[in-house]
Motif scaffolding. Structure first.
Motif, PDB file in Angstrom:
ATOM      1  N   ASP A 296     -25.427 108.408  65.559  1.00 38.65           N
ATOM      2  CA  ASP A 296     -25.909 109.108  66.954  1.00 38.65           C
ATOM      3  C   ASP A 296     -26.745 110.161  65.973  1.00 38.65           C
ATOM      4  OD1 ASP A 296     -27.294 110.462  68.959  1.00 38.65           O
ATOM      5  OD2 ASP A 296     -25.239 110.995  70.103  1.00 38.65           O
ATOM      6  N   ARG A 297     -27.958 110.779  66.218  1.00 38.13           N
ATOM      7  CA  ARG A 297     -27.906 112.271  65.333  1.00 38.13           C
ATOM      8  C   ARG A 297     -29.046 112.880  66.096  1.00 38.13           C
ATOM      9  NH1 ARG A 297     -32.781 113.785  63.281  1.00 38.13           N
ATOM     10  NH2 ARG A 297     -32.861 115.139  60.505  1.00 38.13           N
ATOM     11  N   LYS A 298     -28.628 114.024  66.226  1.00 39.33           N
ATOM     12  CA  LYS A 298     -28.835 115.610  66.952  1.00 39.33           C
ATOM     13  C   LYS A 298     -29.431 116.756  65.556  1.00 39.33           C
ATOM     14  CE  LYS A 298     -28.358 114.513  71.143  1.00 39.33           C
ATOM     15  NZ  LYS A 298     -28.331 112.341  70.607  1.00 39.33           N
ATOM     16  N   LYS A 299     -30.486 117.168  65.552  1.00 38.01           N
ATOM     17  CA  LYS A 299     -30.241 117.679  65.065  1.00 38.01           C
ATOM     18  C   LYS A 299     -31.007 119.424  66.236  1.00 38.01           C
ATOM     19  CE  LYS A 299     -35.942 116.412  64.919  1.00 38.01           C
ATOM     20  NZ  LYS A 299     -36.555 116.348  64.261  1.00 38.01           N
ATOM     21  N   ASP A 300     -31.152 120.352  65.011  1.00 37.32           N
ATOM     22  CA  ASP A 300     -31.322 121.786  65.831  1.00 37.32           C
ATOM     23  C   ASP A 300     -30.098 121.855  66.918  1.00 37.32           C
ATOM     24  OD1 ASP A 300     -34.156 122.237  64.559  1.00 37.32           O
ATOM     25  OD2 ASP A 300     -35.292 121.172  65.904  1.00 37.32           O
ATOM     26  N   VAL A 301     -29.186 121.827  66.803  1.00 37.82           N
ATOM     27  CA  VAL A 301     -28.371 122.010  67.141  1.00 37.82           C
ATOM     28  C   VAL A 301     -27.474 123.852  67.327  1.00 37.82           C
ATOM     29  CG1 VAL A 301     -25.681 121.569  68.288  1.00 37.82           C
ATOM     30  CG2 VAL A 301     -28.292 119.662  67.678  1.00 37.82           C
ATOM     31  N   SER A 302     -27.187 124.258  68.137  1.00 38.51           N
ATOM     32  CA  SER A 302     -26.672 125.704  68.308  1.00 38.51           C
ATOM     33  C   SER A 302     -25.420 126.406  67.269  1.00 38.51           C
ATOM     34  CB  SER A 302     -26.067 126.703  69.539  1.00 38.51           C
ATOM     35  OG  SER A 302     -25.928 127.418  69.072  1.00 38.51           O
ATOM     36  N   ALA A 303     -25.000 126.652  66.271  1.00 35.70           N
ATOM     37  CA  ALA A 303     -23.773 126.855  65.345  1.00 35.70           C
ATOM     38  C   ALA A 303     -23.380 127.812  65.210  1.00 35.70           C
ATOM     39  CB  ALA A 303     -24.198 125.685  64.158  1.00 35.70           C
ATOM     40  N   SER A 304     -21.976 128.367  65.200  1.00 28.41           N
ATOM     41  CA  SER A 304     -21.097 129.487  64.842  1.00 28.41           C
ATOM     42  C   SER A 304     -19.736 129.242  63.867  1.00 28.41           C
ATOM     43  CB  SER A 304     -21.077 129.271  66.037  1.00 28.41           C
ATOM     44  OG  SER A 304     -19.599 129.524  67.344  1.00 28.41           O
ATOM     45  N   TYR A 305     -20.019 129.742  63.388  1.00 28.45           N
ATOM     46  CA  TYR A 305     -18.643 130.186  62.231  1.00 28.45           C
ATOM     47  C   TYR A 305     -18.370 131.860  62.181  1.00 28.45           C
ATOM     48  CZ  TYR A 305     -15.567 128.370  58.571  1.00 28.45           C
ATOM     49  OH  TYR A 305     -14.739 127.699  57.700  1.00 28.45           O
ATOM     50  N   LYS A 306     -16.890 131.438  62.247  1.00 28.44           N
ATOM     51  CA  LYS A 306     -15.892 132.432  62.631  1.00 28.44           C
ATOM     52  C   LYS A 306     -14.843 133.256  61.069  1.00 28.44           C
ATOM     53  CE  LYS A 306     -14.827 131.571  67.347  1.00 28.44           C
ATOM     54  NZ  LYS A 306     -14.204 131.394  68.761  1.00 28.44           N
ATOM     55  N   HIS A 307     -15.454 134.196  61.187  1.00 30.27           N
ATOM     56  CA  HIS A 307     -14.279 135.032  60.214  1.00 30.27           C
ATOM     57  C   HIS A 307     -13.085 135.947  60.887  1.00 30.27           C
ATOM     58  CE1 HIS A 307     -13.465 138.180  56.729  1.00 30.27           C
ATOM     59  NE2 HIS A 307     -13.049 137.001  56.495  1.00 30.27           N
ATOM     60  N   PRO A 308     -11.864 135.434  60.584  1.00 31.87           N
ATOM     61  CA  PRO A 308     -11.388 135.896  61.062  1.00 31.87           C
ATOM     62  C   PRO A 308     -10.443 137.554  60.904  1.00 31.87           C
ATOM     63  CG  PRO A 308     -10.549 135.209  59.104  1.00 31.87           C
ATOM     64  CD  PRO A 308     -11.326 134.676  59.529  1.00 31.87           C
ATOM     65  N   LEU A 309     -10.049 138.528  62.202  1.00 32.42           N
ATOM     66  CA  LEU A 309      -9.035 139.470  62.150  1.00 32.42           C
ATOM     67  C   LEU A 309      -8.149 139.795  60.406  1.00 32.42           C
ATOM     68  CD1 LEU A 309      -7.881 142.447  63.269  1.00 32.42           C
ATOM     69  CD2 LEU A 309      -6.916 140.909  64.141  1.00 32.42           C
ATOM     70  N   SER A 310      -8.365 140.930  59.593  1.00 32.60           N
ATOM     71  CA  SER A 310      -7.903 140.956  58.898  1.00 32.60           C
ATOM     72  C   SER A 310      -7.117 142.339  58.562  1.00 32.60           C
ATOM     73  CB  SER A 310      -8.051 140.180  57.681  1.00 32.60           C
ATOM     74  OG  SER A 310      -8.737 141.486  57.009  1.00 32.60           O
ATOM     75  N   ILE A 311      -6.107 142.342  57.839  1.00 29.73           N
ATOM     76  CA  ILE A 311      -5.694 143.730  57.836  1.00 29.73           C
ATOM     77  C   ILE A 311      -4.880 143.302  56.743  1.00 29.73           C
ATOM     78  CG2 ILE A 311      -3.894 145.479  58.170  1.00 29.73           C
ATOM     79  CD1 ILE A 311      -3.204 144.285  61.189  1.00 29.73           C
ATOM     80  N   ALA A 312      -5.019 144.962  55.023  1.00 27.81           N
ATOM     81  CA  ALA A 312      -4.518 145.021  54.236  1.00 27.81           C
ATOM     82  C   ALA A 312      -3.910 145.854  53.544  1.00 27.81           C
ATOM     83  CB  ALA A 312      -6.294 145.213  53.209  1.00 27.81           C
ATOM     84  N   PHE A 313      -3.753 145.870  53.074  1.00 30.41           N
ATOM     85  CA  PHE A 313      -2.136 147.151  52.342  1.00 30.41           C
ATOM     86  C   PHE A 313      -2.614 147.252  50.762  1.00 30.41           C
ATOM     87  CE2 PHE A 313       1.359 148.959  50.467  1.00 30.41           C
ATOM     88  CZ  PHE A 313       1.175 150.712  50.929  1.00 30.41           C
ATOM     89  N   GLY A 314      -2.581 148.208  50.125  1.00 28.10           N
ATOM     90  CA  GLY A 314      -2.739 148.311  48.520  1.00 28.10           C
ATOM     91  C   GLY A 314      -2.016 149.597  48.056  1.00 28.10           C
ATOM     92  N   VAL A 315      -1.188 149.624  46.657  1.00 28.17           N
ATOM     93  CA  VAL A 315      -0.512 151.010  46.202  1.00 28.17           C
ATOM     94  C   VAL A 315      -0.721 150.847  44.744  1.00 28.17           C
ATOM     95  CG1 VAL A 315       1.171 149.697  45.711  1.00 28.17           C
ATOM     96  CG2 VAL A 315       1.578 151.895  45.584  1.00 28.17           C
ATOM     97  N   ASN A 316      -1.388 151.876  43.697  1.00 29.32           N
ATOM     98  CA  ASN A 316      -1.868 151.427  42.298  1.00 29.32           C
ATOM     99  C   ASN A 316      -1.329 153.288  41.744  1.00 29.32           C
ATOM    100  OD1 ASN A 316      -3.992 151.602  40.614  1.00 29.32           O
ATOM    101  ND2 ASN A 316      -4.144 153.491  40.676  1.00 29.32           N
TER     102      ASN A 316
END
Length: 490
Positions: A296-316
């Motif tokens: 089977d083959r399908k083209k012009d298909v709706s697509a999505s990709y997700k980036h997650p929630l993230s939390i970062a901490f740093g000290v210098n």
């Protein structure tokens, strides 16, 4: 009778096809994208292990911590860093006993281009822009097994009267670019707040061709048999996300905290193609009873990709000649979702195949592309030491754990050998003058050797195939240049 190798492969492939259809999934696909810290930004930041959330002092703050933009007073500051990278992957016995899978790819790409603009005179607001390579990966693998035989007399062993060909071709390429506009504002002389608004383009292309062919001269009906598994997936998406940041400075310490929102999809489109078959040609009809073809083959298909929630901490922590930085980031889980979910209308041969396999109700999921991500916690550390006047030594190390989260019937190959944890180390030199900084260094990343099942079997004796051993490493040259149009001041 067919050789042991082909019979074994036929059994495995046929069972896998049925299982895949039963669970209605074409599995998740990632290429160099199960690792959120695969890239760092800015030459100094890269060589200090990306530990910049708490102490970034150049315009790569637009990515690491937009709150630090509040303390950058150079409106014309620019950062330009390029990467020259060699990625190597080796899977010993990955295609059967004695059949290794190898990929060695050289790539050159802009790591980050960034600058600052002064939109309002006498304003406390700081504005920055950036274009950066968020993800970049390329895996190309070709493996062949051939055994050529000719018709012989009955006294020759059957195993020597069989011609056999096995082929494995694999391509997985990813390019994701982020374009951002950042803003920083000093709430006080010690506390800064900022936000970066990011638009993202992601292009991903994956193709797999895997087949075995056998001609059995020992069979009086002279049987030819081929088993094929092909699939091709290609899509592109556009999405938006926001990074919020706080920066707090109290000499000799600097602290940073950021939150990156989940992405919101704007547009995405792609195509999916799959084919699985077992075809035998023989003068004896009984040899062809298990023939089947599904595609089977399908083209012009709706697509999505997700980036997650993230939390970062740093000290210098920074003195006149020494700087030590530490950063950590937690990426949250993403539940299973469809990157593409086209309705399937596969061609089946024989037409009764779906009924006989008991999969008629599940056939609609034949082209589904699903993905999920588990939570990840990464940590990085960096060190800088002035060696002589404006010359500094940089060193860093950081983890890069995989977010790969298999669905109940995931095919590991679709994740581009990307399910394993990676460890990065780096070192280099930075030379700083009044209006410019030149940085040159090297990074090395590796995955410890580990045993995994073979990714495919294309040789003629799969019964003797044991575990495969996966190893990967990459070596990069990082070159960065920063120019300050205004007089430099931190």
């Amino acid at each position: 009778m067919f050789g042991t190798g082909l019979s074994f492969i036929h059994s495995i492939l046929r069972n896998c096809i049925v299982i895949l259809i039963l669970v209605s999934v074409c599995s998740g696909i990632n290429a160099q994208d199960d690792h959120y810290w695969a890239q760092q930004y800015g030459a100094v930041s890269t060589l200090m292990g990306g530990a910049m959330v708490g102490g970034i002092t150049d315009n790569s703050a637009v990515y690491y911590n937009p709150g630090a933009l509040a303390f950058i007073s150079n409106p014309g500051l620019s950062v330009d860093a390029n990467v020259y990278k060699m990625d190597k992957i080796r899977l010993s016995n990955g295609a059967g006993e004695g059949m290794n899978l190898n990929s060695a790819q050289l790539s050159v790409y802009p790591q980050i281009i960034a600058g600052m603009v002064n939109l309002f005179k006498n304003s406390k607001f700081r504005f920055s822009y950036t274009m950066l390579t968020r993800n970049h990966g390329s895996v190309l693998i070709n493996a062949r097994y051939t055994r050529q035989a000719a018709p012989t007399d009955p006294g020759i062993p059957a195993s020597q009267q069989t011609s056999f060909v096995g082929v494995f071709d694999y391509v997985n390429q990813l390019n994701e670019q982020w374009f951002g506009m950042g803003m920083g504002y000093p709430i006080s002389d010690k506390l800064g707040f900022g936000a970066t608004f990011i638009s993202s383009y992601r292009g991903h292309s994956y193709q797999l061709t895997n087949y075995v062919q056998e001609v059995d001269y020992s069979n009086p009906n002279h049987v030819f048999r081929t088993e094929t598994h092909d699939e091709a997936i290609k899509y592109s998406t556009f999405k938006l996300l926001v990074k919020l940041g706080l920066a707090y400075n109290i000499h000799p310490w600097k602290f940073g905290l950021t939150l990156t929102t989940p992405s919101v999809g704007l547009y995405g489109s792609g195509s999916v193609q799959r084919q699985n078959s077992v075809i035998a040609i023989s003068d004896n009809p009984a040899d062809m009873t298990e023939n089947y073809l599904i595609m089977d083959r399908k083209k012009d298909v709706s697509a999505s990709y997700k980036h997650p929630l993230s939390i970062a901490f740093g000290v210098n922590f920074q003195t006149e000649k020494t700087r030590i930085a530490l950063s950590a980031e937690c990426f949250f889980k993403i539940g299973t979702y469809s990157v593409m979910k086209p309705g399937a209308e596969p061609f089946l041969y024989p037409s009764t195949y779906a009924d006989s396999s008991g999969v008629k109700n599940q056939i609609d999921g034949y082209l589904n592309v699903k993905v999920a991500a588990r939570p990840v916690f990464n940590i990085g550390i960096g060190w800088s030491q002035v060696l002589y006047r404006q010359l500094s030594l940089l060193m860093g190390a950081y983890t890069d754990f995989s977010s790969y989260s298999p669905t109940p019937s995931s095919q590991d190959l679709l994740h581009g050998f990307d399910q394993f944890d990676i460890y990065h180390i780096s070192t280099g030199l930075s030379y700083q003058r009044q209006k410019q900084t030149l940085t040159l260094g090297f990074t090395y990343a590796f995955t410890p050797n580990q045993k995994v099942p073979p990714y495919t079997v294309i040789n003629q004796d799969p019964v003797n195939s044991g575990d495969a051993v996966l190893s990967s490493n990459s070596f990069s040259v990082v070159l960065g240049y920063t120019y300050f149009f205004a007089k430099y001041s931190e």
